[in-house]
Design an enzyme around this catalytic site. Structure first.
Site, PDB file in Angstrom:
ATOM      1  N   ASP A 142       0.532  -1.123  -0.069  1.00  0.00           N
ATOM      2  CA  ASP A 142      -0.200  -0.270  -0.361  1.00  0.00           C
ATOM      3  C   ASP A 142       0.825   1.380  -0.224  1.00  0.00           C
ATOM      4  O   ASP A 142       1.528   1.735   0.781  1.00  0.00           O
ATOM      5  CB  ASP A 142      -0.789   0.059   1.141  1.00  0.00           C
ATOM      6  N   ASP A 348      -1.345   5.946  -6.379  1.00  0.00           N
ATOM      7  CA  ASP A 348      -2.114   5.046  -5.458  1.00  0.00           C
ATOM      8  C   ASP A 348      -1.971   3.273  -6.044  1.00  0.00           C
ATOM      9  O   ASP A 348      -2.914   3.837  -6.775  1.00  0.00           O
ATOM     10  CB  ASP A 348      -3.319   5.693  -4.633  1.00  0.00           C
TER      11      ASP A 348
END
Length: 474
Positions: A142, A348
Site C-alpha cells: 500500500d 496510489d
C-alpha cells in the site's frame, strides 16, 4: 521480470489491437472482452522461489490464500471497486491516523458493505518474512500507508484461521517502549516511560481499528535481511479489517516509519512494481527494490511532488488529458498540486479505478462519448456512467493519454480504459470515475487499473516517477 505462475488457458480470450497511423486510435477486435478465472493453481508454489524480486498478486487472485470462496473473479474485482469510495474519503480526511478517528461513522453509514470489499486495504499482496527463525506472511502492498503491521499472537479479535506472528518464537523480536525514539509522538504515549510499551492504535476511514504494540524485528526481503525493522504487532482488530481477515499491511508511503524510509540505505528509497492484467486471476506481477529498477528499458519520468499537509502521499503533476486527437478543455489548476489544500493528483496502489475531479472527468467522458456516438449505449453500471453494448467485429476506440509534467505522455492500452460491465463481457464501460463529493472533491487519484502492465518506478530519492510499458504476468 515477472513470472506467470498459474496454468491458464487463454485461447478464447482474444484482444487484438492494431494501432492506427496516428497512434491516437486503436482498432480493436473483441473476440471475448471478459476476465477469465484460472482452472487450477497447480503452479502457485513457484511464488516461494522468488529471490531477486518479489511476486505481486491480487488478494483475490487464484493463488491467493485470501481468495473468497464461491465468488467469481469478475465479482471479486467488482466488489473491490466499491471500496474505492470509502478509501477516497479516508484519504482526504487524513487517511489512516494514529491515535484519533478521522471519519464520521454516520457519513458512510449508507454505503452498502458487500462481502469482499477491500475498503482501505489495498488490492495487491506480497510475501515477507519476519523473525529469527523466519515466519512468512502475506502483506498488502500500500503506497497510501506509512507503517507496516501484522497480526500477532495473542490477538483477541483476529479471525479464526488467520496466521499470527509468534513473537515468543523469535530471538530478534523486541517491544519498543514509550522512551524509544520511534515512539516520540503524543498519539503513541503520554510520557517517556521506559517500562511502558509503545501503544499504537490505528484508525482507518471505514471505522476499522488496529491496536498495535510498536516493535522491532528482523525482516527478510528476498535474499536481503533488514535488522531492527519497526512495525506494529497487532493484538486486536475491529471493523471491516476483522471481517475480511486482512493479513497485514506494508506501508510504502513517505513517512519515517514506512518501508521505503526504513530501508533507504539498502534500497536507495527506490522501488517499482508491475501490476499484471486483471484479465486472468492467475497472472502475477513483480516488485523490485533498489536502483536496479531504473535500468528498465523505455522509462520516461515526471517529477514526484509532495504536499506538507499529506506528506505520505505521492503527488504527480497531471496537467492534461487527451482522448484520441482531442486535448480536453480542463480549467487551469483542476489537477495540479495546491500546497494549501489536498488539491492535486496522487498515484496510489490501493485505489482500483482512476478518479478524476468533476471538471476533468466530465471533459474526458464527453469527448469519449462524442467519438463513440455510433455505438449503442447501455445502462450505467455501479461507478461507471458511460457503458456500451459490446459491438461485434473490429471497432475503433480513441486512445486516452494522460499528460504529466516534463513531457511524460502516457497512452493507455484499451484494456486499461474499458471495464467489462457484466460477467459475460457483453457490456463495456469507460473505466474512469468521479470521486465522492461531487463538485466539492479536489483530489484526483491515478488508480491501479490504469497502471496495469506498466513498470511504475518510485524514485523517491530522486523525486521522480518513472514509467515504461511492460508485459508482466502475460
Amino acid at each position: 521480470m515477472a513470472k506467470r505462475i498459474c496454468s491458464v488457458l487463454v485461447s478464447f480470450l482474444l484482444l487484438v489491437c492494431v494501432w492506427a497511423e496516428s497512434s491516437k486510435v486503436a482498432r480493436v477486435k473483441l473476440a471475448s472482452f471478459k476476465w477469465k478465472d484460472a482452472e487450477d493453481n497447480k503452479n502457485c508454489s513457484a511464488l516461494e522461489s522468488e529471490t531477486s524480486s518479489l511476486s505481486v498478486m491480487h488478494i483475490q487472485g487464484k493463488c491467493s490464500p485470501f481468495r473468497l470462496s464461491n465468488s467469481s473473479w469478475w465479482t471479486a474485482i467488482s466488489e473491490s471497486i466499491k471500496g474505492d469510495t470509502q478509501r477516497y474519503r479516508a484519504m482526504v480526511k487524513g487517511g489512516w491516523s494514529a491515535g484519533k478517528s478521522m471519519v464520521n461513522p454516520q457519513e458512510d453509514a449508507d454505503l452498502p458493505l458487500a462481502s469482499g470489499q477491500a475498503i482501505n486495504t489495498g488490492n495487491y499482496i506480497i510475501k515477507l518474512k519476519f523473525g529469527t527463525p523466519v515466519q512468512s506472511f502475506y502483506t498488502i502492498l500500500d503506497t497510501g500507508s506509512y507503517i507496516t503491521w501484522i497480526p500477532c499472537n495473542p490477538c483477541s479479535s483476529c479471525s479464526s484461521g488467520l496466521q499470527l506472528f509468534e513473537p515468543g518464537k523469535s530471538s530478534t523480536y523486541k517491544y519498543l517502549t514509550c522512551a524509544s525514539q520511534q515512539c516520540q509522538s503524543p498519539d503513541f504515549c503520554s510520557n517517556n516511560d521506559n517500562n511502558v510499551n509503545c501503544s499504537l492504535p490505528l484508525h482507518y476511514g471505514d471505522q476499522s481499528e488496529v491496536d498495535e504494540i510498536l516493535s522491532s524485528e528482523s525482516l527478510s526481503v528476498g535474499s536481503e535481511t533488514v535488522q531492527d525493522f519497526v512495525f506494529g504487532c497487532a493484538n486486536a482488530v475491529s471493523g471491516l479489517i476483522q471481517r475480511l481477515s486482512v493479513p497485514g499491511l506494508v506501508g510504502f508511503g513517505r513517512e519515517p516509519l514506512s518501508f521505503v524510509s526504513q530501508t533507504a540505505t539498502l534500497y536507495d528509497s527506490t522501488f517499482s512494481y508491475c501490476l499484471p492484467s486483471l484479465f486472468s486471476s492467475a497472472f502475477t506481477g513483480s516488485l523490485l527494490l533498489g536502483k536496479g529498477a531504473l535500468s528498465a528499458s523505455g522509462l520516461k519520468f515526471t517529477p514526484l511532488l509532495s504536499n506538507a499537509r499529506y506528506p505520505y502521499f505521492y503527488y504527480v503533476g497531471l496537467n492534461g488529458i487527451s482522448v484520441g486527437d482531442e486535448l480536453n478543455s480542463i480549467p487551469a489548476g483542476t489537477l495540479t498540486l495546491d500546497q494549501s489544500t489536498e488539491r492535486g493528483t496522487i498515484i496510489d496502489s490501493g485505489t482500483v479505478i482512476t478518479q478524476l475531479v468533476e471538471p476533468a472527468y466530465n471533459a474526458m467522458r464527453d469527448s469519449f462519448r462524442r467519438q463513440l456516438s455510433s455505438l449503442s449505449l447501455a445502462s450505467p453500471r455501479e461507478s461507471f456512467d458511460t457503458c456500451y453494448n459490446k459491438p461485434s467485429g473490429e471497432v475503433e476506440f480513441p486512445v486516452i493519454t494522460l499528460h504529466f509534467d516534463d513531457g511524460l505522455d502516457l497512452a493507455l492500452p484499451v484494456e486499461n480504459t474499458l471495464w467489462p460491465g457484466n460477467e459475460d463481457g457483453s457490456v463495456l464501460c469507460l473505466a474512469f470515475a468521479l470521486p465522492p463529493g461531487g463538485e466539492d472533491a479536489v483530489l484526483s487519484i491515478f488508480g491501479n487499473y490504469q497502471q496495469q502492465k506498466f513498470r511504475i518506478v518510485h524514485d523517491v530519492a530522486g523525486s521522480r516517477l518513472r514509467i515504461a510499458s511492460e508485459n508482466c504476468g502475460a
